[in-house]
Design an enzyme around this catalytic site. Sequence first.
Site, PDB file in Angstrom:
ATOM      1  N   ASP A 169       0.861  -1.115   0.131  1.00 45.95           N
ATOM      2  CA  ASP A 169      -0.032   0.091   0.026  1.00 45.95           C
ATOM      3  C   ASP A 169       0.837   1.425   0.013  1.00 45.95           C
ATOM      4  OD1 ASP A 169       0.759  -0.681   2.536  1.00 45.95           O
ATOM      5  OD2 ASP A 169      -1.143  -0.888   3.244  1.00 45.95           O
ATOM      6  N   ASN A 191      -7.787  -3.626  13.941  1.00 47.81           N
ATOM      7  CA  ASN A 191      -9.378  -4.220  13.719  1.00 47.81           C
ATOM      8  C   ASN A 191      -9.144  -5.241  12.673  1.00 47.81           C
ATOM      9  OD1 ASN A 191      -8.323  -2.907  11.517  1.00 47.81           O
ATOM     10  ND2 ASN A 191      -9.738  -1.314  11.473  1.00 47.81           N
ATOM     11  N   HIS A 223      -7.262  -5.323   9.972  1.00 50.40           N
ATOM     12  CA  HIS A 223      -7.019  -5.188   8.616  1.00 50.40           C
ATOM     13  C   HIS A 223      -5.671  -5.798   8.065  1.00 50.40           C
ATOM     14  CE1 HIS A 223      -5.047  -1.172   9.897  1.00 50.40           C
ATOM     15  NE2 HIS A 223      -4.171  -2.092   9.462  1.00 50.40           N
ATOM     16  N   GLU A 275     -10.011  -2.436   5.426  1.00 49.97           N
ATOM     17  CA  GLU A 275     -10.440  -2.135   6.237  1.00 49.97           C
ATOM     18  C   GLU A 275     -11.684  -3.129   6.565  1.00 49.97           C
ATOM     19  OE1 GLU A 275      -8.901  -0.616   8.908  1.00 49.97           O
ATOM     20  OE2 GLU A 275      -7.663   0.976   7.778  1.00 49.97           O
TER      21      GLU A 275
HETATM   22  C1  F6R Z   1       1.632  -1.957   5.999  1.00 51.85           C
HETATM   23  C2  F6R Z   1       0.282  -2.328   6.292  1.00 51.85           C
HETATM   24  C3  F6R Z   1      -0.641  -2.473   7.743  1.00 51.85           C
HETATM   25  C4  F6R Z   1       0.143  -2.814   8.692  1.00 51.85           C
HETATM   26  C5  F6R Z   1      -0.891  -2.863  10.033  1.00 51.85           C
HETATM   27  C6  F6R Z   1       0.027  -3.276  11.423  1.00 51.85           C
HETATM   28  O1  F6R Z   1       2.006  -2.015   4.856  1.00 51.85           O
HETATM   29  O2  F6R Z   1      -0.588  -2.616   5.220  1.00 51.85           O
HETATM   30  O3  F6R Z   1      -1.776  -3.315   7.210  1.00 51.85           O
HETATM   31  O4  F6R Z   1       0.684  -4.181   8.525  1.00 51.85           O
HETATM   32  O5  F6R Z   1      -1.542  -1.690  10.342  1.00 51.85           O
HETATM   33  O6  F6R Z   1       0.737  -2.113  11.535  1.00 51.85           O
HETATM   34  P1  F6R Z   1       1.847  -2.272  12.769  1.00 51.85           P
HETATM   35  O7  F6R Z   1       2.870  -3.289  12.169  1.00 51.85           O
HETATM   36  O8  F6R Z   1       2.526  -0.877  12.617  1.00 51.85           O
HETATM   37  O9  F6R Z   1       1.046  -2.611  14.069  1.00 51.85           O
END
Ligand code: F6R
Length: 242
Positions: free
Chosen positions: A67, A136, A138, A143
Amino acid sequence: MKIIKAKDYNAASRMAANIIAAQVILKPDCVLGLATGSTPIGTYESLIERYKNGDLDFSQVSSINLDEYKGLSPENDQSYRYFMNEHLFNHINIDKNRTHVPNGLEPDSEKACGDYNKIINDHGGIDLQLLGLGLNGHIGFNEPADVFEKETHCVDLTQSTIDANSRFFASMDEVPKQAYTMGIKTIMQAKKVVLLATGAGKAEIVKKAFFGDVTPQVPASILQLHSDFVLVGDEEALSLIP
Ligand code: F6R
């Protein structure tokens, strides 16, 4: 689903790096799907260490990130391209031309997403997809929703995400309101998926996503249906699973 339980963050990071290293050794021209966020930083450090020791060669590897924020340039230190350069690409011998992140500077969402889908398809899909897990449920910026979004699409960031990000920007106007993300179908089509979850804060969602119902309200839950899915977690993140 295979579960690998590691003692702590560092051990889990090394485990995830072991799996990625094996992929690169067995298929030197593999396509790695990569993630940003705080969780994979240790994994990237471990991969860099192996590269520096002469144990890994990334010269033929391609990468496709999950992303990117819409509106941010690669030079912006909040962009995911910047993150990848800082935490991995600048420290290994990967050819930057083979590294792909959605084009945050493309204002036309349809074009940005179509271009990214083409890049993914031209590579013949992803050999190994590394994922983090949102609180959540994702994955990428997919989401909780009523349906699983299939391919690359543009998402409106929630107000809480926008508010949380505002501390990194000089003014509220500069905070990204949208992002481009790989879709669930693309993630599910990866030959192997490795999700890394660490810390007590992830324990509840790990239980819900991988031992609860498969539902688009918990996007990661669909990974239960993947034929080669590995959950790598530390003791804290896996503390609530049966
Ligand atoms: C990052 C991404 C997100 C993260 C997720 C967890 O490219 O796509 O889905 O993997 O938000 O984030 P952290 O690792 O910071 O807890």
